[in-house]
Design a protein around this motif. Structure first.
Motif, PDB file in Angstrom:
ATOM      1  N   GLU A  66      31.075  54.856  36.636  1.00 33.51           N
ATOM      2  CA  GLU A  66      31.685  53.841  35.767  1.00 33.51           C
ATOM      3  C   GLU A  66      31.997  52.617  36.622  1.00 33.51           C
ATOM      4  O   GLU A  66      32.822  52.676  37.530  1.00 33.51           O
ATOM      5  N   LYS A  67      31.301  51.509  36.355  1.00 31.00           N
ATOM      6  CA  LYS A  67      31.469  50.298  37.160  1.00 31.00           C
ATOM      7  C   LYS A  67      32.653  49.491  36.622  1.00 31.00           C
ATOM      8  O   LYS A  67      32.718  49.180  35.430  1.00 31.00           O
ATOM      9  N   ILE A  68      33.584  49.141  37.510  1.00 31.59           N
ATOM     10  CA  ILE A  68      34.811  48.455  37.121  1.00 31.59           C
ATOM     11  C   ILE A  68      34.881  47.112  37.839  1.00 31.59           C
ATOM     12  O   ILE A  68      34.717  47.039  39.059  1.00 31.59           O
ATOM     13  N   SER A  69      35.127  46.061  37.085  1.00 32.97           N
ATOM     14  CA  SER A  69      35.274  44.744  37.680  1.00 32.97           C
ATOM     15  C   SER A  69      36.668  44.603  38.292  1.00 32.97           C
ATOM     16  O   SER A  69      37.672  44.712  37.588  1.00 32.97           O
ATOM     17  N   PRO A  70      36.758  44.340  39.592  1.00 31.67           N
ATOM     18  CA  PRO A  70      38.088  44.178  40.195  1.00 31.67           C
ATOM     19  C   PRO A  70      38.825  42.968  39.641  1.00 31.67           C
ATOM     20  O   PRO A  70      40.063  42.980  39.585  1.00 31.67           O
ATOM     21  N   LEU A  71      38.077  41.946  39.216  1.00 34.09           N
ATOM     22  CA  LEU A  71      38.757  40.771  38.672  1.00 34.09           C
ATOM     23  C   LEU A  71      39.485  41.079  37.376  1.00 34.09           C
ATOM     24  O   LEU A  71      40.531  40.495  37.089  1.00 34.09           O
ATOM     25  N   SER A 123      29.714  44.671  34.572  1.00 36.41           N
ATOM     26  CA  SER A 123      30.877  44.053  35.195  1.00 36.41           C
ATOM     27  C   SER A 123      30.474  43.173  36.356  1.00 36.41           C
ATOM     28  O   SER A 123      29.550  43.488  37.106  1.00 36.41           O
ATOM     29  N   GLY A 124      31.170  42.072  36.523  1.00 35.16           N
ATOM     30  CA  GLY A 124      30.927  41.166  37.640  1.00 35.16           C
ATOM     31  C   GLY A 124      32.132  41.109  38.552  1.00 35.16           C
ATOM     32  O   GLY A 124      33.233  41.471  38.168  1.00 35.16           O
ATOM     33  N   THR A 125      31.907  40.643  39.778  1.00 37.91           N
ATOM     34  CA  THR A 125      33.006  40.558  40.742  1.00 37.91           C
ATOM     35  C   THR A 125      33.545  39.147  40.849  1.00 37.91           C
ATOM     36  O   THR A 125      34.620  38.926  41.390  1.00 37.91           O
ATOM     37  N   THR A 126      32.796  38.170  40.386  1.00 37.07           N
ATOM     38  CA  THR A 126      33.228  36.776  40.511  1.00 37.07           C
ATOM     39  C   THR A 126      33.389  36.121  39.151  1.00 37.07           C
ATOM     40  O   THR A 126      33.615  34.925  39.065  1.00 37.07           O
ATOM     41  N   SER A 127      33.249  36.867  38.084  1.00 33.73           N
ATOM     42  CA  SER A 127      33.370  36.305  36.747  1.00 33.73           C
ATOM     43  C   SER A 127      33.636  37.437  35.769  1.00 33.73           C
ATOM     44  O   SER A 127      33.693  38.602  36.146  1.00 33.73           O
ATOM     45  N   LYS A 128      33.759  37.091  34.516  1.00 33.67           N
ATOM     46  CA  LYS A 128      33.918  38.108  33.490  1.00 33.67           C
ATOM     47  C   LYS A 128      32.605  38.903  33.364  1.00 33.67           C
ATOM     48  O   LYS A 128      31.559  38.471  33.827  1.00 33.67           O
ATOM     49  N   PRO A 129      32.652  40.088  32.717  1.00 39.40           N
ATOM     50  CA  PRO A 129      31.431  40.872  32.555  1.00 39.40           C
ATOM     51  C   PRO A 129      30.309  40.029  31.945  1.00 39.40           C
ATOM     52  O   PRO A 129      30.532  39.212  31.054  1.00 39.40           O
ATOM     53  N   LYS A 130      29.096  40.257  32.422  1.00 35.54           N
ATOM     54  CA  LYS A 130      27.934  39.499  31.969  1.00 35.54           C
ATOM     55  C   LYS A 130      27.194  40.279  30.892  1.00 35.54           C
ATOM     56  O   LYS A 130      27.074  41.510  30.961  1.00 35.54           O
ATOM     57  N   MET A 134      33.580  42.564  21.496  1.00 33.79           N
ATOM     58  CA  MET A 134      32.952  42.242  20.208  1.00 33.79           C
ATOM     59  C   MET A 134      32.791  40.741  20.026  1.00 33.79           C
ATOM     60  O   MET A 134      31.759  40.262  19.537  1.00 33.79           O
ATOM     61  N   GLU A 135      33.789  39.995  20.439  1.00 38.55           N
ATOM     62  CA  GLU A 135      33.706  38.540  20.306  1.00 38.55           C
ATOM     63  C   GLU A 135      32.627  37.981  21.232  1.00 38.55           C
ATOM     64  O   GLU A 135      31.844  37.116  20.830  1.00 38.55           O
ATOM     65  N   ASP A 136      32.564  38.500  22.454  1.00 43.59           N
ATOM     66  CA  ASP A 136      31.558  38.011  23.387  1.00 43.59           C
ATOM     67  C   ASP A 136      30.146  38.359  22.925  1.00 43.59           C
ATOM     68  O   ASP A 136      29.210  37.589  23.142  1.00 43.59           O
ATOM     69  N   ALA A 137      29.996  39.512  22.296  1.00 47.40           N
ATOM     70  CA  ALA A 137      28.679  39.939  21.818  1.00 47.40           C
ATOM     71  C   ALA A 137      28.296  39.294  20.494  1.00 47.40           C
ATOM     72  O   ALA A 137      27.175  39.470  20.030  1.00 47.40           O
ATOM     73  N   THR A 138      29.214  38.548  19.886  1.00 42.82           N
ATOM     74  CA  THR A 138      29.026  37.971  18.537  1.00 42.82           C
ATOM     75  C   THR A 138      28.678  39.066  17.532  1.00 42.82           C
ATOM     76  O   THR A 138      27.732  38.952  16.748  1.00 42.82           O
ATOM     77  N   THR A 139      29.466  40.130  17.554  1.00 44.20           N
ATOM     78  CA  THR A 139      29.248  41.274  16.680  1.00 44.20           C
ATOM     79  C   THR A 139      29.326  40.871  15.207  1.00 44.20           C
ATOM     80  O   THR A 139      30.242  40.160  14.788  1.00 44.20           O
TER      81      THR A 139
END
Length: 558
Positions: free
Chosen positions: A458-463, A207-214, A117-122
């Motif tokens: 369901e795509k899961i970010s390993p990071l 989800s990303g593999t080298t960063s937080k979800p985009k 929610m914070e990342d989306a500026t809900t």
């Protein structure tokens, strides 16, 4: 092979055809007023049934309420609902109000809700009638107003349904959907707002593999292009009925299972439980005349396992085809589905950044289905195989799968680095998947350049998993990875190196898994027997952990 042509399409009046120029989400629910739009498959109670006129009325009323409450163009409204009519009304109403819908998985933990929610500026959170304590607490912690929304049955046949809205968190500022102005607007005869094709309609995280979800913004134009592609691929029309079992917080269920059939003039049927339930699947499909369903391989496998006792082979539903997407479908499963259910199984390839579908195997009348292939580019989508430098590779050579089309996002939100990596100078979007095209243009995926863990779609970010493992006081190093699984395709596995002085053992392993379960959704937690304690992790010459070597090191697989 005659039986694989699918059941005969029921006759219908003039097709709606492709969406008109300038189409938006609201175009999907235009059409004949008395035509069925959505039904809830509740055999005991008869279930909710809304016509297109009733659905439009509910959507328009909520859209007017949202605008009067203070939702402005571009404001993000987050939604935590399962596959319900309330979800559909909320999603479409936010779009009509020119807001941006951001649906979330209702199974998230409080910390996950807070981050997303914070990342989306809900600006506002909409909840189901029963609420969601974790999401509500997250909203309260961020001072975001939240309200539950419940559909109220029409007072008379054909009348517009009502909406009961209850505020559960006021927030310090932001839209107040229970204010007197909002209540009055919802009941007014004023015309609801009209969105623009360029307005962002949907915001999802990938989800990303080298960063937080985009953050992936998708405009009304993106979604309309995707709907048109899907309608054309499967020749959808007003006689089609989609039995919707994929979660609506993903583009798979939202676009292929819901918006596309609606845009074609057809109807959707929602399970009464708000989710996939194998025990009522075929009963619901038969009772409501489902002509197709779309699902991940895991669901297909469950239906196959239960087919001897559940599938009504003497009086089957009028399926025209079965669609599979979001995870690789094994050729053996593909063959078993066609043999058991007697209709074509069409595997497709999709991703969030493309507003879902990019390729699909065609209907039998339009070409062969190739097991192991995800089909050909459909509609306005172009597919190319490029090398690392972005140069086009000859047919048959393996490289990165890249796409173009009106359905593709213009770029990630506030992430210029990711955009520079994802788009070539010529405008091709790099999917991160590896594949080749055969002489007929069919795409065969050969591997993943990206390292996401794909658990049944369901795509899961390993990071993300790594970070939680490393937060345990006994863990010094951690790396998660995908482990092959016959049901889900992949599940989460992980290996950890303990801090000096810590003793390994089953008790500590279970304590680490319990630690993960407190911070992650259950599907992200390393499974039993899949959390390994080791003295060292596989590393390259630079000291970087080699995630791609983990399955071989700990599972004996490549």
């Amino acid at each position: 092979m005659a039986k694989l042509l699918g059941r005969k399409r029921r006759t219908h009046s003039a097709r709606m055809g492709l969406l008109p120029a300038g189409a938006t989400l609201i175009s999907a629910i235009e059409g004949r007023d008395d035509a069925l739009a959505v039904a809830v498959a509740d055999g005991k109670k008869g279930g909710v049934r809304l016509s297109r006129a009733q659905l439009r009325a509910a959507v328009g009323s909520l859209a007017k309420r949202l605008v009067a409450a203070g939702v402005k163009p571009g404001d993000v409204v987050s939604m935590v609902q399962t596959n319900t009519v309330e979800f559909l009304v909320s999603f479409l109403a936010v779009g009509q109000a020119r807001g941006v819908a951001a649906p979330f998985n209702s199974a998230y933990k409080q910390d996950e809700f807070s981050w997303y929610m914070e990342d989306a500026t809900t600006k506002l959170l909409l909840l189901p009638p029963e609420g969601n304590d974790r999401a509500a607490a997250a909203a309260e912690g961020l001072a975001i107003p939240a309200a539950t929304l419940e559909l109220v049955a029409p007072a008379a046949p054909g009348a517009a349904p009502g909406l009961r809205v209850v505020e559960v968190a006021a927030g310090k500022a932001g839209p107040r959907v229970t204010s007197a102005a909002a209540e009055a607007a919802a009941e007014s005869d004023a015309a609801p707002p009209a969105p623009e094709p360029s307005d962002v309609a949907l915001f999802l995280h990938t989800s990303g593999t080298t960063s937080k979800p985009k953050g992936v913004p998708l405009s009304h134009a993106n979604l309309a292009a995707s709907m048109a592609n899907i309608v054309a691929t499967y020749d959808l029309g007003p006689s089609d009925v989609s039995y919707m079992v994929m979660p609506l917080f993903h583009v798979h269920g939202l676009l292929a299972g819901t918006l596309a059939p609606l845009a074609a003039g057809g109807a959707i049927v929602l399970p009464v439980a708000g989710r996939f339930s194998a025990s009522v699947f075929w009963e619901d499909c038969a009772r409501h005349g489902a002509t197709f369903y779309t699902a991940v391989p895991t669901m297909h496998q469950v239906l196959l396992e239960r087919a001897p006792k559940d599938f009504p082979k003497d009086s089957p539903p009028p399926l025209r085809f079965i669609r599979s997407c979001s995870s690789s479908l094994a050729p053996a499963t593909h063959a078993a589905l066609e043999e058991t259910f007697g209709v074509p199984v069409l595997e497709a390839y999709a991703m969030t950044e493309a507003a879902h579908q990019m390729t699909s195997n065609p209907l039998p009348a339009r070409g062969p289905r190739k097991a192991g292939s995800v089909g050909k580019a459909q509609g306005g989508v172009s597919v190319a195989i490029l090398d690392d430098a972005g140069a086009l590779l000859p047919q048959g050579e393996v490289g990165e799968v890249c796409i173009k089309g009106a359905n593709v996002t213009k770029g990630y939100i506030n992430n210029p680095k990711a955009n520079a990596e994802a788009f070539t100078a010529e405008g091709w979007f790099r999917t991160g998947d590896q594949g080749r095209l055969d002489e007929e243009g069919y795409l065969f995926l050969t591997g993943r350049l990206k390292e996401l863990i794909n658990r049944g779609g369901e795509k899961i970010s390993p990071l993300e998993v790594d970070g939680v493992l490393l937060s345990h006081p006994a863990v010094s190093e951690a790396v998660s990875f995908g482990a092959p699984d016959p049901k889900y395709g992949e599940v989460v596995a992980a290996a950890v190196v303990l801090r000096e002085g810590e003793e390994g053992g089953e008790e500590l392993v279970e304590a680490i898994r319990a630690h993960c379960a407190k911070q992650l959704s259950a599907f992200k937690v390393p499974g039993p027997g899949l959390l390994f304690v080791t003295d060292a992790l596989p590393k390259g010459a630079t000291g970087k952990v080699q995630r791609r070597h983990m399955p071989a090191a700990f599972l004996g697989t490549q």
